[in-house]
Motif scaffolding. Structure first.
Motif, PDB file in Angstrom:
ATOM      1  N   SER A 116       0.796  -1.222   0.000  1.00 44.96           N
ATOM      2  CA  SER A 116       0.000   0.000   0.000  1.00 44.96           C
ATOM      3  C   SER A 116       0.822   1.262   0.000  1.00 44.96           C
ATOM      4  O   SER A 116       0.386   2.302  -0.504  1.00 44.96           O
ATOM      5  N   GLY A 117       2.032   1.221   0.573  1.00 46.93           N
ATOM      6  CA  GLY A 117       2.729   2.469   0.834  1.00 46.93           C
ATOM      7  C   GLY A 117       2.093   3.168   2.017  1.00 46.93           C
ATOM      8  O   GLY A 117       1.370   2.566   2.815  1.00 46.93           O
ATOM      9  N   ASP A 118       2.375   4.459   2.171  1.00 47.46           N
ATOM     10  CA  ASP A 118       1.889   5.214   3.327  1.00 47.46           C
ATOM     11  C   ASP A 118       0.371   5.149   3.439  1.00 47.46           C
ATOM     12  O   ASP A 118      -0.357   5.257   2.448  1.00 47.46           O
ATOM     13  N   LEU A 119      -0.081   4.998   4.676  1.00 50.53           N
ATOM     14  CA  LEU A 119      -1.504   4.821   4.950  1.00 50.53           C
ATOM     15  C   LEU A 119      -1.807   5.433   6.310  1.00 50.53           C
ATOM     16  O   LEU A 119      -1.003   5.322   7.241  1.00 50.53           O
ATOM     17  N   ASP A 120      -2.931   6.105   6.421  1.00 47.30           N
ATOM     18  CA  ASP A 120      -3.352   6.616   7.721  1.00 47.30           C
ATOM     19  C   ASP A 120      -3.370   5.454   8.713  1.00 47.30           C
ATOM     20  O   ASP A 120      -3.999   4.422   8.477  1.00 47.30           O
ATOM     21  N   PRO A 121      -2.683   5.592   9.849  1.00 46.93           N
ATOM     22  CA  PRO A 121      -2.612   4.472  10.792  1.00 46.93           C
ATOM     23  C   PRO A 121      -3.938   4.077  11.396  1.00 46.93           C
ATOM     24  O   PRO A 121      -4.052   3.005  12.011  1.00 46.93           O
ATOM     25  N   SER A 122      -4.946   4.912  11.230  1.00 48.08           N
ATOM     26  CA  SER A 122      -6.265   4.562  11.760  1.00 48.08           C
ATOM     27  C   SER A 122      -7.042   3.621  10.851  1.00 48.08           C
ATOM     28  O   SER A 122      -8.069   3.066  11.264  1.00 48.08           O
ATOM     29  N   GLY A 172      -5.209 -10.525  10.849  1.00 50.69           N
ATOM     30  CA  GLY A 172      -4.197 -11.167  10.019  1.00 50.69           C
ATOM     31  C   GLY A 172      -4.444 -10.941   8.542  1.00 50.69           C
ATOM     32  O   GLY A 172      -3.502 -10.722   7.768  1.00 50.69           O
ATOM     33  N   ASP A 173      -5.719 -10.983   8.143  1.00 51.27           N
ATOM     34  CA  ASP A 173      -6.050 -10.744   6.742  1.00 51.27           C
ATOM     35  C   ASP A 173      -5.732  -9.312   6.340  1.00 51.27           C
ATOM     36  O   ASP A 173      -5.302  -9.045   5.201  1.00 51.27           O
ATOM     37  N   VAL A 174      -5.936  -8.369   7.263  1.00 49.44           N
ATOM     38  CA  VAL A 174      -5.625  -6.969   6.974  1.00 49.44           C
ATOM     39  C   VAL A 174      -4.130  -6.798   6.756  1.00 49.44           C
ATOM     40  O   VAL A 174      -3.688  -6.137   5.796  1.00 49.44           O
ATOM     41  N   ALA A 175      -3.321  -7.390   7.618  1.00 46.92           N
ATOM     42  CA  ALA A 175      -1.867  -7.292   7.467  1.00 46.92           C
ATOM     43  C   ALA A 175      -1.415  -7.907   6.140  1.00 46.92           C
ATOM     44  O   ALA A 175      -0.578  -7.342   5.428  1.00 46.92           O
ATOM     45  N   THR A 176      -1.989  -9.055   5.799  1.00 43.65           N
ATOM     46  CA  THR A 176      -1.649  -9.695   4.532  1.00 43.65           C
ATOM     47  C   THR A 176      -2.057  -8.838   3.352  1.00 43.65           C
ATOM     48  O   THR A 176      -1.308  -8.697   2.372  1.00 43.65           O
ATOM     49  N   ALA A 177      -3.234  -8.230   3.441  1.00 43.51           N
ATOM     50  CA  ALA A 177      -3.722  -7.399   2.348  1.00 43.51           C
ATOM     51  C   ALA A 177      -2.820  -6.199   2.096  1.00 43.51           C
ATOM     52  O   ALA A 177      -2.567  -5.829   0.940  1.00 43.51           O
ATOM     53  N   LEU A 178      -2.326  -5.573   3.158  1.00 42.44           N
ATOM     54  CA  LEU A 178      -1.476  -4.391   2.995  1.00 42.44           C
ATOM     55  C   LEU A 178      -0.158  -4.733   2.320  1.00 42.44           C
ATOM     56  O   LEU A 178       0.421  -3.883   1.629  1.00 42.44           O
ATOM     57  N   ASP A 179       0.325  -5.964   2.497  1.00 43.84           N
ATOM     58  CA  ASP A 179       1.591  -6.373   1.886  1.00 43.84           C
ATOM     59  C   ASP A 179       1.412  -7.048   0.534  1.00 43.84           C
ATOM     60  O   ASP A 179       2.235  -6.869  -0.367  1.00 43.84           O
ATOM     61  N   ARG A 180       0.343  -7.823   0.375  1.00 41.71           N
ATOM     62  CA  ARG A 180       0.238  -8.699  -0.794  1.00 41.71           C
ATOM     63  C   ARG A 180      -0.930  -8.412  -1.726  1.00 41.71           C
ATOM     64  O   ARG A 180      -0.958  -8.922  -2.849  1.00 41.71           O
TER      65      ARG A 180
END
Length: 369
Positions: free
Chosen positions: A203-209, A222-230
């Motif tokens: 994603s690159g930079d993203l509002d931490p909220s 876990g799915d959110v973390a995976t989505a941001l990377d993959r």
């Protein structure tokens, strides 16, 4: 010294064998083919092995001889670079098993950024996060940024110590670095390699909220973390992580691809300017990486919005560089205060140099008794 260099990235594995400064062999393979390719080169005479390791945390701030304790320390950082640390660990273990009597040296992408001032690497988060949980800006692609700054100075015939250089390492993973007279003073990636520019699947930079918000709306953490990377970046916007595909679809009038390209360019321009601001200006902008080296159109899209920084391209030089095989070139327009160059990323040469420097008085030397 014959040094085997293994660079296990997120989308490819680069394997090079160097005899001193001379390249014996170089190969880039898909991750699925890495084991076979590595097995073949390990049949050659190898005096030392240098591994690119993305994350060194605060413990590993320079090239380090690998033993079981160091391997465990690298493993401990896996969560901070999930796309990269695993492949590097796999390569380390395979090379150690195949060459048990040969020195293995880990060279860390984060090490180059240890010169960043506290103002650049400190996050405004609670003290426990910073002190106990090691939350800070680490920066990545350091081996590539170090090479780019050095090689750009050579191309221009100017001392590195006199240049304010923005290095733009653009590939499926991408980052910028402010290299002020040879030292990293700011960079776009942060605690992990997910931050900064829009990338192929990151994603690159993203509002931490955003993550806690979507988790609160019912998504699994876990799915959110995976989505941001993959599953983010160009993949999310255009349905493809490959900028070549995105550009081809832009030319057909595809709205999703056009938006993805606009977002990618907007972020890149803005962050080049941010890196220049960290140094009080810019003397040279250096492009590298698969996209940076081979996409004149995208280089132009970025630089065309940066005239206020004194940067401009020579259209003919830019169109030729990286297209017909020759990569390293000065592509900036004459008569402008800032230079623009494009160059081949050669992390292998930086790694081999670090290995030689570390071992010249170490285990490869005869014991004087």
């Amino acid at each position: 010294m014959r040094t085997l260099v293994i660079n296990a990235g997120s989308s490819s594995v680069k394997i090079a064998l160097l005899d001193g400064h001379e390249v014996v062999s170089r190969e880039t393979v898909e991750p699925d083919d890495a084991q076979d390719a590595l097995g073949k080169v390990l049949e050659e005479r190898v005096d030392a092995v240098g591994h690119r390791v993305v994350h060194g945390g605060t413990r590993f701030t320079g090239p380090t001889l690998v033993d079981d304790d160091v391997l465990a320390g690298i493993e401990d950082l896996r969560a901070m670079a999930p796309l990269h640390q695993g492949p590097a660990l796999d390569a380390l273990r395979q090379a150690r098993a195949a060459l048990p009597d040969v020195a293995q040296v880990a060279c860390f992408d984060t090490a180059f950024h240890t010169t960043m001032p506290a103002a650049a690497h400190t996050y405004a988060v609670p003290a426990r996060w910073r002190d106990e949980l090691r939350v800070r800006r680490y920066g990545f692609h350091g081996l590539a940024h170090e090479w780019s700054a050095r090689r750009a100075a050579e191309l221009l015939g100017r001392p590195l110590e006199q240049l304010r250089t923005v290095t733009a390492h653009l590939g499926s993973g991408a980052s910028l670095c402010a290299v002020d007279r040879g030292r990293s003073v700011d960079t776009t990636m942060g605690f992990t390699p997910t931050a900064g520019l829009v990338m192929g699947t990151r994603s690159g930079d993203l509002d931490p909220s955003v993550p806690p918000y979507v988790i609160g709306e019912g998504l699994d953490a876990g799915d959110v973390a995976t989505a941001l990377d993959r599953k983010s970046g160009l993949q999310a916007l255009a349905g493809s992580s490959d900028l070549r595909d995105v550009l081809a679809r832009v030319d057909t009038g595809d709205d999703d691809a056009t938006l993805a390209l606009d977002v990618w360019v907007h972020r890149a321009r803005a962050l080049v300017a941010a890196m220049a601001a960290a140094m009080g200006g810019v003397d040279v902008l250096a492009f590298s990486g698969g996209v940076g080296e081979h996409q004149p159109r995208l280089r132009a899209a970025i630089v065309d919005g940066l005239g206020f920084l004194g940067l401009a391209l020579d259209a003919e030089r830019n169109a030729a560089a990286g297209v017909d095989g020759e990569v390293d070139a000065v592509i900036g327009a004459d008569g402008h205060p800032g230079a623009v160059v494009v160059l081949e990323a050669r992390e292998d040469l930086v790694i081999a140099g670090q290995v030689r420097d570390l071992l010249e008085d170490g285990p490869l030397q005869d014991d004087p008794g």
